[in-house]
Design an enzyme around this catalytic site. Structure first.
Site, PDB file in Angstrom:
ATOM      1  N   ASP A  80      34.433  37.479 -25.229  1.00  0.00           N
ATOM      2  CA  ASP A  80      35.801  37.722 -25.682  1.00  0.00           C
ATOM      3  C   ASP A  80      36.402  36.481 -26.320  1.00  0.00           C
ATOM      4  O   ASP A  80      35.958  35.350 -26.090  1.00  0.00           O
ATOM      5  CB  ASP A  80      36.686  38.198 -24.525  1.00  0.00           C
ATOM      6  CG  ASP A  80      36.837  37.150 -23.437  1.00  0.00           C
ATOM      7  OD1 ASP A  80      35.815  36.568 -23.024  1.00  0.00           O
ATOM      8  OD2 ASP A  80      37.978  36.902 -22.991  1.00  0.00           O
ATOM      9  N   GLU A 173      36.673  36.423 -20.135  1.00  0.00           N
ATOM     10  CA  GLU A 173      36.831  35.078 -19.591  1.00  0.00           C
ATOM     11  C   GLU A 173      38.225  34.549 -19.876  1.00  0.00           C
ATOM     12  O   GLU A 173      38.818  33.836 -19.056  1.00  0.00           O
ATOM     13  CB  GLU A 173      35.771  34.139 -20.196  1.00  0.00           C
ATOM     14  CG  GLU A 173      35.696  32.763 -19.548  1.00  0.00           C
ATOM     15  CD  GLU A 173      36.627  31.727 -20.162  1.00  0.00           C
ATOM     16  OE1 GLU A 173      36.752  30.628 -19.583  1.00  0.00           O
ATOM     17  OE2 GLU A 173      37.227  32.007 -21.223  1.00  0.00           O
ATOM     18  N   GLU A 174      38.751  34.894 -21.045  1.00  0.00           N
ATOM     19  CA  GLU A 174      40.044  34.341 -21.462  1.00  0.00           C
ATOM     20  C   GLU A 174      41.200  34.852 -20.604  1.00  0.00           C
ATOM     21  O   GLU A 174      42.230  34.185 -20.501  1.00  0.00           O
ATOM     22  CB  GLU A 174      40.301  34.660 -22.937  1.00  0.00           C
ATOM     23  CG  GLU A 174      39.293  34.060 -23.905  1.00  0.00           C
ATOM     24  CD  GLU A 174      39.338  32.542 -23.981  1.00  0.00           C
ATOM     25  OE1 GLU A 174      40.212  31.939 -23.323  1.00  0.00           O
ATOM     26  OE2 GLU A 174      38.493  31.959 -24.686  1.00  0.00           O
ATOM     27  N   ASP A 196      30.279  26.773 -22.802  1.00  0.00           N
ATOM     28  CA  ASP A 196      31.642  27.211 -23.117  1.00  0.00           C
ATOM     29  C   ASP A 196      32.587  26.031 -23.293  1.00  0.00           C
ATOM     30  O   ASP A 196      33.801  26.175 -23.209  1.00  0.00           O
ATOM     31  CB  ASP A 196      32.138  28.130 -21.979  1.00  0.00           C
ATOM     32  CG  ASP A 196      33.481  28.790 -22.277  1.00  0.00           C
ATOM     33  OD1 ASP A 196      33.830  28.917 -23.474  1.00  0.00           O
ATOM     34  OD2 ASP A 196      34.181  29.154 -21.320  1.00  0.00           O
TER      35      ASP A 196
END
Length: 405
Positions: A80, A173-174, A196
């Site tokens: 994402d 994840e965001e 990341d």
């Protein structure tokens, strides 16, 4: 296919997550990239490739003969992109042989300048990938996805001996919510790395302790002409609350290991107002003190204006993974070796945010974070050098080699 080609392909697929959704995935568009990645993993020859109902992509690279007894190494990146800037219609721009000066982002006329973004200094001669100025780029974390995929392809093509490797690409994840659905046991790794991070060479095993704080203010609305000693303006209550927080402990005034209170949203009228904060600190004791400050101010205002005037809700987000990584410092030492083997000097950086690895470490999977090579995430000034992506592919391959040995 190299990492750049993969990244450009992935960046064109919208995967923006939605912080207002409690579902996983928070947006159905994330399935488009998930299914594409599953097809590519299958084509590469990985086994047990699957996309789950909650949009996790899992796959396994079996060990070469004689190395099946090695602990399984995990590689993880998220699909994402950040919800706080447009992520649809991404049109990456390549700038070969960067001249070291300003870069015009033609869609908006915005300028990516070394004067404003010093990270551009030292990149003269590199090939940069930028946005066109109208969207984010999505290097967070589609660059990590592309680097893992390319490293897998090259390991397989080389015939190089390797131990068992587990691969996962994750949703949301965001928003901080997706990783709760991660199947640690089914993943099968003894330890893992998320890919990341930011600038090439960054290596992180510390991150913020974090929570979200929502404040609801309830006022009393009467005609302002007869409001003496009666009106309670909820919007002014919100302003009063914020004024009692430490003014120097905001993102603008903090760096390194300094924590902060960040007001991310405010809206209100006379009768009702709301503010949303995030609270961050690497130090657990200082973090707890920040939470207590929020509670103390709410209690004071309820005493001053009447019980129920201020309602505070604190929701824990993630914890500092340091204590879970320190018993497994081979992960850090081997990552350093992997960086240095391809000519990159590693730099230990405490993440001023969180990663999936923080939550995974507390779920029983020790998981520090590697750089992607990207800069200025979550906005139109995001960029990544092609050469940094190539170095990250080498680094991932080196890590696999070290653990095979």
């Amino acid at each position: 296919m190299n990492a750049t080609e993969r990244f450009l392909r992935y960046a064109a697929i919208p995967t923006r997550s939605d912080p207002d959704s409690t579902a996983t995935p928070s947006t159905d568009c994330q399935f488009s990239l998930a299914r594409l990645l599953a097809d590519e993993l299958t084509a590469l020859g990985l086994t047990n490739v699957r996309v789950t109902d909650n949009c996790f992509v899992y796959a396994a690279l079996p060990a070469t003969p004689g190395l099946g007894g090695q602990p399984c190494l995990g590689l993880i990146a998220h699909m994402d992109t950040a919800p706080d800037y447009p992520g649809e219609g991404v049109k990456p721009q390549l700038h070969p042989d960067y001249d070291g000066g300003d870069i015009m982002l033609f869609a908006t006329g915005a300028v990516l300048s070394p004067a404003r973004f010093p990270s551009l200094n030292g990149l003269k001669g590199k090939t940069l990938i930028t946005t066109d100025g109208s969207t984010l780029l999505g290097a967070d974390d589609k660059a990590g996805v592309a680097e893992i995929m390319t490293a897998l392809e090259r390991v397989l093509a080389s015939g190089r001996p390797h131990g068992p490797v587990a691969v996962a690409f994750t949703p949301d994840e965001e928003t901080g919510l997706g990783i709760a659905g991660f199947d640690v046991e089914g993943f099968g790794a003894a330890y893992a790395y998320t890919v990341d991070g930011g600038e090439l060479g960054e290596l992180s095993y510390e991150n913020f302790n974090a929570c979200e704080a929502t404040l609801d203010f309830r006022g009393v609305n009467v005609h302002p002409g007869s409001a003496k000693d009666t009106m309670v303006n909820a919007s002014l209550l919100a302003m009063e609350y914020n004024a009692m927080l430490p003014s120097a402990e905001t993102p603008r005034h903090t760096e390194g290991y300094e924590g902060f209170f960040h007001l991310g949203h405010i809206e209100g009228e006379v009768e009702l107002a709301e503010m949303d904060y995030i609270i961050r600190d690497h130090d657990a004791e200082k973090y707890a003190q920040k939470e207590q400050v929020m509670r103390d101010i709410a209690a004071y205002m309820n005493h001053k204006y009447g019980e129920g005037t201020v309602e505070l809700t604190i929701t824990e987000s993630y914890r500092n993974m340091k204590e879970k990584i320190e018993p497994h410092m081979h992960l850090i030492e081997n990552a350093k070796k992997a960086f240095r083997a391809c000519g990159v000097e590693p730099k230990i950086v405490a993440v001023r945010g969180g990663t999936d690895g923080a939550r995974l470490s507390y779920m029983g999977l020790p998981c520090p974070n590697l750089s992607t090579g990207g800069h200025n995430f979550h906005g139109r000034f995001e960029y990544i050098p092609v050469e940094s992506m190539d170095k990250m592919v080498e680094t991932i391959i080196n890590i696999a080699k070290i653990y095979a040995d």
